[in-house]
Motif scaffolding. Structure first.
Motif, PDB file in Angstrom:
ATOM      1  N   MET A   1      29.367  55.932 -16.180  1.00  0.00           N
ATOM      2  CA  MET A   1      28.494  56.690 -15.565  1.00  0.00           C
ATOM      3  C   MET A   1      28.983  58.089 -14.717  1.00  0.00           C
ATOM      4  SD  MET A   1      25.049  56.763 -14.838  1.00  0.00           S
ATOM      5  CE  MET A   1      23.823  57.555 -13.711  1.00  0.00           C
ATOM      6  N   THR A   2      29.942  57.984 -14.188  1.00  0.00           N
ATOM      7  CA  THR A   2      30.694  59.144 -13.515  1.00  0.00           C
ATOM      8  C   THR A   2      30.917  60.038 -14.373  1.00  0.00           C
ATOM      9  OG1 THR A   2      31.896  57.187 -12.208  1.00  0.00           O
ATOM     10  CG2 THR A   2      32.820  59.752 -12.125  1.00  0.00           C
ATOM     11  N   GLU A   3      31.383  59.883 -15.586  1.00  0.00           N
ATOM     12  CA  GLU A   3      31.596  60.928 -16.734  1.00  0.00           C
ATOM     13  C   GLU A   3      30.237  61.613 -16.797  1.00  0.00           C
ATOM     14  OE1 GLU A   3      33.395  59.095 -20.026  1.00  0.00           O
ATOM     15  OE2 GLU A   3      35.494  58.773 -18.980  1.00  0.00           O
ATOM     16  N   GLN A   4      29.112  60.769 -16.984  1.00  0.00           N
ATOM     17  CA  GLN A   4      27.892  61.324 -17.261  1.00  0.00           C
ATOM     18  C   GLN A   4      27.442  62.506 -16.473  1.00  0.00           C
ATOM     19  OE1 GLN A   4      24.934  58.658 -17.861  1.00  0.00           O
ATOM     20  NE2 GLN A   4      23.750  59.889 -19.337  1.00  0.00           N
ATOM     21  N   ILE A   5      27.712  61.963 -15.042  1.00  0.00           N
ATOM     22  CA  ILE A   5      27.234  62.858 -13.763  1.00  0.00           C
ATOM     23  C   ILE A   5      28.177  64.066 -13.761  1.00  0.00           C
ATOM     24  CG2 ILE A   5      27.195  62.894 -11.268  1.00  0.00           C
ATOM     25  CD1 ILE A   5      26.780  60.119 -11.247  1.00  0.00           C
ATOM     26  N   THR A   6      29.402  64.038 -14.176  1.00  0.00           N
ATOM     27  CA  THR A   6      30.329  65.054 -13.948  1.00  0.00           C
ATOM     28  C   THR A   6      29.932  66.126 -15.125  1.00  0.00           C
ATOM     29  OG1 THR A   6      32.187  63.781 -13.193  1.00  0.00           O
ATOM     30  CG2 THR A   6      32.725  65.851 -14.130  1.00  0.00           C
ATOM     31  N   LEU A   7      29.784  65.696 -16.481  1.00  0.00           N
ATOM     32  CA  LEU A   7      29.161  66.629 -17.477  1.00  0.00           C
ATOM     33  C   LEU A   7      27.931  67.342 -17.042  1.00  0.00           C
ATOM     34  CD1 LEU A   7      29.677  67.672 -20.317  1.00  0.00           C
ATOM     35  CD2 LEU A   7      28.423  65.816 -21.135  1.00  0.00           C
ATOM     36  N   GLU A   8      27.194  66.396 -16.429  1.00  0.00           N
ATOM     37  CA  GLU A   8      25.777  66.953 -16.021  1.00  0.00           C
ATOM     38  C   GLU A   8      25.795  68.208 -15.044  1.00  0.00           C
ATOM     39  OE1 GLU A   8      22.381  65.109 -13.574  1.00  0.00           O
ATOM     40  OE2 GLU A   8      21.930  64.553 -15.654  1.00  0.00           O
ATOM     41  N   ARG A   9      26.769  67.910 -14.085  1.00  0.00           N
ATOM     42  CA  ARG A   9      27.057  68.980 -12.892  1.00  0.00           C
ATOM     43  C   ARG A   9      27.579  70.362 -13.549  1.00  0.00           C
ATOM     44  NH1 ARG A   9      29.667  65.441  -8.013  1.00  0.00           N
ATOM     45  NH2 ARG A   9      27.763  64.419  -7.458  1.00  0.00           N
ATOM     46  N   LEU A  10      28.714  70.036 -14.477  1.00  0.00           N
ATOM     47  CA  LEU A  10      29.110  71.067 -15.257  1.00  0.00           C
ATOM     48  C   LEU A  10      28.203  71.838 -16.243  1.00  0.00           C
ATOM     49  CD1 LEU A  10      32.739  69.650 -16.584  1.00  0.00           C
ATOM     50  CD2 LEU A  10      32.298  71.257 -14.832  1.00  0.00           C
ATOM     51  N   THR A  11      27.380  71.250 -16.566  1.00  0.00           N
ATOM     52  CA  THR A  11      26.264  72.093 -17.279  1.00  0.00           C
ATOM     53  C   THR A  11      25.498  72.939 -16.488  1.00  0.00           C
ATOM     54  OG1 THR A  11      26.426  70.249 -19.049  1.00  0.00           O
ATOM     55  CG2 THR A  11      24.282  71.726 -19.114  1.00  0.00           C
ATOM     56  N   GLY A  12      25.159  72.126 -15.262  1.00  0.00           N
ATOM     57  CA  GLY A  12      24.423  72.987 -14.360  1.00  0.00           C
ATOM     58  C   GLY A  12      24.820  74.016 -13.613  1.00  0.00           C
ATOM     59  N   LEU A  13      26.344  74.009 -13.647  1.00  0.00           N
ATOM     60  CA  LEU A  13      27.005  75.034 -12.880  1.00  0.00           C
ATOM     61  C   LEU A  13      27.008  76.280 -13.929  1.00  0.00           C
ATOM     62  CD1 LEU A  13      30.049  73.140 -11.139  1.00  0.00           C
ATOM     63  CD2 LEU A  13      28.485  74.702 -10.000  1.00  0.00           C
ATOM     64  N   ILE A  14      27.143  75.808 -15.287  1.00  0.00           N
ATOM     65  CA  ILE A  14      27.484  76.951 -15.999  1.00  0.00           C
ATOM     66  C   ILE A  14      25.845  77.837 -16.291  1.00  0.00           C
ATOM     67  CG2 ILE A  14      27.476  77.515 -18.663  1.00  0.00           C
ATOM     68  CD1 ILE A  14      29.471  75.220 -18.611  1.00  0.00           C
ATOM     69  N   ALA A  15      24.736  76.743 -16.183  1.00  0.00           N
ATOM     70  CA  ALA A  15      23.492  77.459 -16.309  1.00  0.00           C
ATOM     71  C   ALA A  15      23.308  78.249 -15.163  1.00  0.00           C
ATOM     72  CB  ALA A  15      22.554  76.406 -16.245  1.00  0.00           C
ATOM     73  N   PHE A  16      23.627  77.636 -13.951  1.00  0.00           N
ATOM     74  CA  PHE A  16      23.266  78.633 -12.719  1.00  0.00           C
ATOM     75  C   PHE A  16      24.152  79.832 -12.736  1.00  0.00           C
ATOM     76  CE2 PHE A  16      25.274  79.482  -8.399  1.00  0.00           C
ATOM     77  CZ  PHE A  16      24.077  80.191  -8.051  1.00  0.00           C
ATOM     78  N   ALA A  17      25.629  79.767 -13.141  1.00  0.00           N
ATOM     79  CA  ALA A  17      26.241  80.912 -13.114  1.00  0.00           C
ATOM     80  C   ALA A  17      25.557  82.057 -13.933  1.00  0.00           C
ATOM     81  CB  ALA A  17      27.624  80.734 -13.456  1.00  0.00           C
ATOM     82  N   ARG A  18      25.114  81.814 -15.195  1.00  0.00           N
ATOM     83  CA  ARG A  18      24.444  82.679 -16.021  1.00  0.00           C
ATOM     84  C   ARG A  18      23.015  83.104 -15.489  1.00  0.00           C
ATOM     85  NH1 ARG A  18      26.398  82.575 -21.560  1.00  0.00           N
ATOM     86  NH2 ARG A  18      28.679  82.266 -21.315  1.00  0.00           N
ATOM     87  N   VAL A  19      22.570  82.247 -14.746  1.00  0.00           N
ATOM     88  CA  VAL A  19      21.236  82.769 -14.044  1.00  0.00           C
ATOM     89  C   VAL A  19      21.408  83.589 -12.881  1.00  0.00           C
ATOM     90  CG1 VAL A  19      19.425  82.169 -12.632  1.00  0.00           C
ATOM     91  CG2 VAL A  19      19.905  80.750 -14.639  1.00  0.00           C
ATOM     92  N   ALA A  20      22.405  83.500 -11.990  1.00  0.00           N
ATOM     93  CA  ALA A  20      22.849  84.506 -11.113  1.00  0.00           C
ATOM     94  C   ALA A  20      23.368  85.475 -11.657  1.00  0.00           C
ATOM     95  CB  ALA A  20      23.803  83.760 -10.185  1.00  0.00           C
ATOM     96  N   SER A  21      24.090  85.643 -12.767  1.00  0.00           N
ATOM     97  CA  SER A  21      24.681  86.936 -13.429  1.00  0.00           C
ATOM     98  C   SER A  21      23.678  87.728 -13.988  1.00  0.00           C
ATOM     99  CB  SER A  21      25.726  86.539 -14.175  1.00  0.00           C
ATOM    100  OG  SER A  21      26.857  86.155 -13.447  1.00  0.00           O
ATOM    101  N   GLY A  23      20.159  87.506 -13.482  1.00  0.00           N
ATOM    102  CA  GLY A  23      19.026  87.720 -12.559  1.00  0.00           C
ATOM    103  C   GLY A  23      17.741  87.231 -13.201  1.00  0.00           C
ATOM    104  N   SER A  24      17.835  86.363 -14.296  1.00  0.00           N
ATOM    105  CA  SER A  24      16.696  85.761 -15.081  1.00  0.00           C
ATOM    106  C   SER A  24      16.899  84.415 -15.412  1.00  0.00           C
ATOM    107  CB  SER A  24      16.046  87.100 -15.764  1.00  0.00           C
ATOM    108  OG  SER A  24      15.919  86.645 -17.106  1.00  0.00           O
ATOM    109  N   PHE A  25      16.131  83.516 -15.568  1.00  0.00           N
ATOM    110  CA  PHE A  25      16.054  82.377 -16.450  1.00  0.00           C
ATOM    111  C   PHE A  25      16.171  82.798 -17.863  1.00  0.00           C
ATOM    112  CE2 PHE A  25      15.239  80.485 -12.326  1.00  0.00           C
ATOM    113  CZ  PHE A  25      15.972  79.421 -12.136  1.00  0.00           C
ATOM    114  N   THR A  26      15.120  83.534 -18.258  1.00  0.00           N
ATOM    115  CA  THR A  26      15.123  84.049 -19.607  1.00  0.00           C
ATOM    116  C   THR A  26      16.064  84.554 -20.226  1.00  0.00           C
ATOM    117  OG1 THR A  26      12.601  84.338 -19.306  1.00  0.00           O
ATOM    118  CG2 THR A  26      13.675  85.547 -21.253  1.00  0.00           C
ATOM    119  N   ALA A  27      17.020  85.504 -19.576  1.00  0.00           N
ATOM    120  CA  ALA A  27      18.117  86.129 -19.973  1.00  0.00           C
ATOM    121  C   ALA A  27      19.196  85.209 -19.922  1.00  0.00           C
ATOM    122  CB  ALA A  27      18.568  87.432 -19.084  1.00  0.00           C
ATOM    123  N   ALA A  28      19.533  84.219 -19.073  1.00  0.00           N
ATOM    124  CA  ALA A  28      20.486  83.123 -19.102  1.00  0.00           C
ATOM    125  C   ALA A  28      20.158  82.243 -20.241  1.00  0.00           C
ATOM    126  CB  ALA A  28      20.435  82.471 -17.821  1.00  0.00           C
TER     127      ALA A  28
END
Length: 303
Positions: A1-21, A23-28
């Motif tokens: 379960m810990t590995e699954q949560i860690t992977l989910e967080r990493l995926t979220g961080l990558i998605a968030f970094a692209r959104v922030a860079s 400026g749009s969910f569509t472009a990300a």
């Protein structure tokens, strides 16, 4: 379960970094080859996990919260590290090419490295070799050297290292000299012979001759009338009948093969494991360096 949560967080961080860079969910989403809804849900899960709001949304734009701006900087560093890892892996898979700068002392360069170069280039024709031979100590980091082959233990903590094949260190003389003066049967008998010795260029000290006597190693400093500061002229003096000298077997091997020198006191020769290849950490993934190290090790092992 810990590995699954860690992977989910990493995926979220990558998605968030692209959104922030972008400026749009569509472009990300476009840059990640995902749907906008998938990117949005990934960022929302990250926000729930962290317990903070990272992005404020409206119909026309999105804005980072103070927490979002701080996390964005950290997420960008994470992405840069991931890209560096990917680049290193790609470099390691690449065909060896470019210039490989190698530094070595004269005897190692002449007798170990230079003979191995034609076969290496036959396998890797896109690699150019720049071989620099000098008996002085070379700071390979400062001088931009990719690889150095030295005798002795590496003293520079900035360098990676690998031991190469062992060699034997023993005495040699010309057949004509031995016919005229006799062949010693023990190191103690060297005092009655002419000897040629080596002076280290780095320290100016004379080489002390090591011998294996029984279960211990001793050192002798014979009274030599001829002293050299390089191995090649020392070999030439021995071939000319100058007396008995001591050398690594890879230096003496060509002269022995031609019958110009013969081993003396073979039973007392010592084995050394101190030929070392060293290279900077920054060259770790260099395909040409890795290929040459493997080639050199194989050549020396075959010898």
């Amino acid at each position: 379960m810990t590995e699954q949560i860690t992977l989910e967080r990493l995926t979220g961080l990558i998605a968030f970094a692209r959104v922030a860079s972008t400026g749009s969910f569509t472009a990300a989403a476009r840059s990640l080859s995902l749907s906008p809804s998938a990117v949005s849900k990934s960022v929302q899960r990250l926000e729930r996990t962290l317990g903070v709001t990272l992005v404020t949304r409206n119909t026309r734009s999105l804005t980072l919260t103070p927490e979002g701006r701080e996390l964005h900087e950290r997420a960008l560093r994470l992405l840069r590290e991931a890209e560096a890892i990917e680049q290193m892996a790609a470099t390691a898979r690449a065909e060896p090419s470019g210039t490989l700068r190698i530094a070595a002392s004269l005897p190692i360069g002449i007798h170990l490295i230079a003979p191995a170069l034609p076969a290496f280039r036959a396998f890797h024709p896109r690699v150019m070799i720049d071989l620099r031979l000098n008996d002085r100590f070379v700071d390979i980091v400062e001088e931009g050297i990719d690889l150095a082959v030295r005798i002795g233990d590496p003293a520079d903590s900035r360098l990676l290292s690998r031991r190469l094949a062992p060699h034997r260190f023993g005495c040699y003389a010309a057949p004509a000299y031995l016919a005229a003066r006799g062949t010693p049967s023990h190191p103690d008998e060297l005092a009655a012979h002419d000897t040629v010795n080596l002076r280290y260029q780095s320290s100016g000290q004379l080489l002390r001759w090591p011998f294996r006597v029984g279960d211990r190693e001793i050192e002798i400093l014979p009274p030599s009338a001829i002293v050299m500061d390089a191995s090649e002229p020392l070999m030439a003096a021995l071939v000319a009948g100058g007396g008995i000298g001591i050398s690594a077997d890879f230096v003496a091997a060509p002269y022995v093969a031609r019958g110009e020198l013969v081993p003396v006191l073979e039973a007392f020769a010592v084995e050394r494991h101190n030929v070392t290849a060293v290279w900077p950490e920054s060259r770790r993934a260099n395909p040409a360096l890795r290929a040459f190290l493997s080639h050199l090790q194989q050549v020396l092992a075959d010898q």
